[in-house]
Design a protein around this motif. Structure first.
Motif, PDB file in Angstrom:
ATOM      1  N   HIS A   8       0.815  -1.218   0.000  1.00 63.96           N
ATOM      2  CA  HIS A   8       0.000   0.000   0.000  1.00 63.96           C
ATOM      3  C   HIS A   8       0.849   1.269   0.000  1.00 63.96           C
ATOM      4  O   HIS A   8       0.334   2.344  -0.299  1.00 63.96           O
ATOM      5  N   ARG A   9       2.144   1.157   0.323  1.00 67.95           N
ATOM      6  CA  ARG A   9       3.014   2.332   0.290  1.00 67.95           C
ATOM      7  C   ARG A   9       3.831   2.397  -0.988  1.00 67.95           C
ATOM      8  O   ARG A   9       4.749   3.207  -1.106  1.00 67.95           O
ATOM      9  N   ALA A  15      -2.030   5.378  -4.885  1.00 65.40           N
ATOM     10  CA  ALA A  15      -3.222   5.822  -5.610  1.00 65.40           C
ATOM     11  C   ALA A  15      -4.443   4.986  -5.245  1.00 65.40           C
ATOM     12  O   ALA A  15      -5.571   5.487  -5.217  1.00 65.40           O
ATOM     13  N   LEU A  16      -4.231   3.703  -4.963  1.00 62.66           N
ATOM     14  CA  LEU A  16      -5.345   2.792  -4.705  1.00 62.66           C
ATOM     15  C   LEU A  16      -6.006   3.044  -3.362  1.00 62.66           C
ATOM     16  O   LEU A  16      -7.246   3.048  -3.252  1.00 62.66           O
ATOM     17  N   TYR A 170       1.772   4.317 -15.619  1.00 63.12           N
ATOM     18  CA  TYR A 170       2.364   5.651 -15.651  1.00 63.12           C
ATOM     19  C   TYR A 170       1.519   6.545 -14.755  1.00 63.12           C
ATOM     20  O   TYR A 170       0.461   6.157 -14.252  1.00 63.12           O
ATOM     21  N   GLY A 171       1.979   7.779 -14.557  1.00 63.34           N
ATOM     22  CA  GLY A 171       1.227   8.737 -13.762  1.00 63.34           C
ATOM     23  C   GLY A 171       1.922   9.057 -12.455  1.00 63.34           C
ATOM     24  O   GLY A 171       2.847   8.371 -12.026  1.00 63.34           O
ATOM     25  N   PHE A 172       1.452  10.115 -11.825  1.00 66.34           N
ATOM     26  CA  PHE A 172       2.107  10.611 -10.621  1.00 66.34           C
ATOM     27  C   PHE A 172       1.509   9.987  -9.367  1.00 66.34           C
ATOM     28  O   PHE A 172       0.310   9.826  -9.248  1.00 66.34           O
ATOM     29  N   ASP A 212      -6.291   4.572 -13.014  1.00 71.15           N
ATOM     30  CA  ASP A 212      -7.178   3.651 -13.723  1.00 71.15           C
ATOM     31  C   ASP A 212      -6.919   2.208 -13.304  1.00 71.15           C
ATOM     32  O   ASP A 212      -7.854   1.401 -13.218  1.00 71.15           O
ATOM     33  N   ILE A 213      -5.660   1.849 -13.028  1.00 69.28           N
ATOM     34  CA  ILE A 213      -5.391   0.533 -12.434  1.00 69.28           C
ATOM     35  C   ILE A 213      -6.145   0.404 -11.117  1.00 69.28           C
ATOM     36  O   ILE A 213      -6.765  -0.632 -10.824  1.00 69.28           O
ATOM     37  N   SER A 214      -6.124   1.460 -10.320  1.00 67.02           N
ATOM     38  CA  SER A 214      -6.828   1.445  -9.038  1.00 67.02           C
ATOM     39  C   SER A 214      -8.331   1.282  -9.243  1.00 67.02           C
ATOM     40  O   SER A 214      -8.995   0.561  -8.486  1.00 67.02           O
TER      41      SER A 214
END
Length: 356
Positions: A8-9, A15-16, A170-172, A212-214
Motif C-alpha cells: 500500500h506504500r 493511488a489505490l 504511468y502517472g504521478f 485507472d489501475i486502481s
C-alpha cells in the motif's frame, strides 16, 4: 468491506488506498516499505499499517474479517526482477502463493492479484487478449504467470482469485517511479530538454494510468463473484497501445523546448506487445478508465515542475528503484535477501522524504 492492501506504500498503492477509502471501504495496509526514503511529494493516505515483508506474513495478519486481499506487493518490474532472478521468484511467486493460502485458510473470500501484461513478453505487433499464450522473457513476467497458475489451483467455492494483467503503468503518485516509460521520458524532457530514447522506439506498449489501475481493482472487487471468479483481465484501453516512439512524440509536444534524442547504443527491445482490453470493458462495465497518455504527461510535467525535479534525482539513488536498493545494500541497511537490517528497521520506522 474491510480490505487488506499489500504494497500500500508503493507506487500504485498510494493511488489505490484513497480510492478505496472514498468508496467507503475500510483499508488496512501491509508493506515492508523498501522505499520509505523515496517519498517524492505529498502526504500518503492515513491507514492502519502492518510493517511486514510479504514473505513473513503470519496467520494473525489476516484475521479481523477481511472481505478481500488486494495483492500488489513485490519487486516491481522487469529490470528490478533481473537484479536477482531467484529472489524475484521467491518474493513475487512463492510469497504470493503462501499469502493466498493463508488468506484462504482465514476465510477471506476474494483475492485480487496484481499481474502484468509483461507475461505476454515478445508477442509482436498483433493484439493479444487473455486467451493468448504467455511468453515471458524476464523473471518478473515468469513469476506473474506462475502465480496465476498456482492461485487457480487454490481456488474453491469459498476462495475466489482474480488476475489483473496491468498494462505498463504511468502517472504521478507520492512514490512516483522513474523507471516507467512515460514517467521517464517526461522527466528527461523537463530536466534536460532531451526526450531520451533508450531503445529504437519500435516496440509496442500498452499503457495505463495508476488511477485507472486502481479503478480496476475497485471495480473487480465490488463485482459479483460469478463474473470475476478465476478471470484474467487485461487492464487498460485498446486505444492506449503505443509504440515507444509515439509516446516520445507526445512528450516532445507537451514539454516545451525539448527534442527527441537516442541514447548511445539504443537498439531493439525484445519486449513488444499490444493488448486487447475489451474483456474488462465488457464484463466489468463499472470500470471506466479516465486517463490518456497526453493528460498523464501533463500531470507528470506539472508535478515535476512543482517539485523542482533534477536529473540526478531520477538517475541516482534518490528515486531510481534499482539504484536506491543497491545503495541500501551497500550501506547494509538491507541484507542480501532485501530484508531490513535490525538497526535500519529500528531507525527508519517513519516515512522519510529524501532531502533536495
Amino acid at each position: 468491506m474491510k480490505v487488506l492492501v499489500t504494497g500500500h506504500r508503493g507506487y500504485i498503492g498510494c493511488a489505490l488506498v484513497p480510492l478505496l477509502q472514498q468508496a467507503g471501504h475500510e483499508v488496512v495496509g501491509l508493506d515492508s516499505d523498501l522505499y520509505r526514503r523515496c517519498t517524492f511529494s505529498g502526504a500518503m493516505a492515513d491507514v492502519v499499517s502492518i510493517d511486514r515483508d510479504i514473505r513473513d506474513v503470519v496467520p494473525a495478519d489476516l484475521e479481523g474479517g477481511y472481505g478481500a486481499v488486494l495483492h500488489l506487493a513485490g519487486l516491481s518490474n522487469d529490470p528490478l526482477g533481473n537484479l536477482d532472478p531467484d529472489l524475484t521468484i521467491a518474493i513475487n511467486h512463492e510469497a504470493t502463493v503462501r499469502l493466498a493460502r493463508l488468506a484462504r485458510d482465514a476465510g477471506i473470500p476474494r483475492f485480487v492479484f496484481s499481474s502484468s501484461c509483461s507475461l505476454y513478453g515478445a508477442a509482436g505487433d498483433n493484439f493479444v487478449d487473455e486467451t493468448a499464450e504467455a511468453n515471458p522473457i524476464t523473471p518478473y513476467g515468469a513469476a506473474k504467470i506462475m502465480s496465476e497458475h498456482a492461485l487457480t489451483e487454490l481456488a474453491n467455492d469459498d476462495f475466489s482469485p482474480t488476475f489483473l494483467r496491468n498494462a505498463t503503468a504511468y502517472g504521478f503518485s507520492q512514490r512516483v517511479r522513474f523507471d516507467l516509460v512515460v514517467n521517464n521520458l517526461t522527466a528527461w524532457a523537463l530536466t534536460t530538454g532531451r526526450v531520451l530514447m533508450k531503445s529504437d522506439g519500435t516496440p509496442w506498449r500498452p499503457i495505463v494510468h495508476i488511477e485507472d489501475i486502481s479503478r480496476a481493482f475497485l471495480s473487480v472487487m465490488e463485482a459479483p463473484r460469478e463474473v470475476v471468479h478465476l478471470q484474467a483481465f487485461n487492464v487498460g484501453r485498446n486505444d492506449e497501445n503505443y509504440r515507444i516512439s509515439e509516446i516520445a512524440d507526445a512528450v516532445r509536444e507537451l514539454v516545451p523546448g525539448c527534442r527527441i534524442d537516442f541514447e548511445e547504443g539504443a537498439g531493439p527491445d525484445a519486449r513488444c506487445y499490444r493488448v486487447d482490453c475489451s474483456k474488462i470493458a465488457r464484463m466489468v462495465p463499472a470500470f471506466q478508465p479516465q486517463w490518456t497518455v497526453r493528460t498523464g504527461i501533463v500531470q507528470l510535467r506539472d508535478a515535476y515542475i512543482a517539485a523542482g525535479l533534477k536529473q540526478e534525482w531520477f538517475e541516482g539513488p534518490k528515486f531510481s528503484r534499482i539504484a536506491h536498493l543497491r545503495a541500501l545494500l551497500a550501506d547494509h541497511d538491507l541484507d542480501g535477501k532485501l530484508r531490513w537490517s535490525t538497526a535500519a528497521s529500528a531507525a527508519n520506522r517513519q516515512d522519510e522524504r529524501v532531502p533536495a
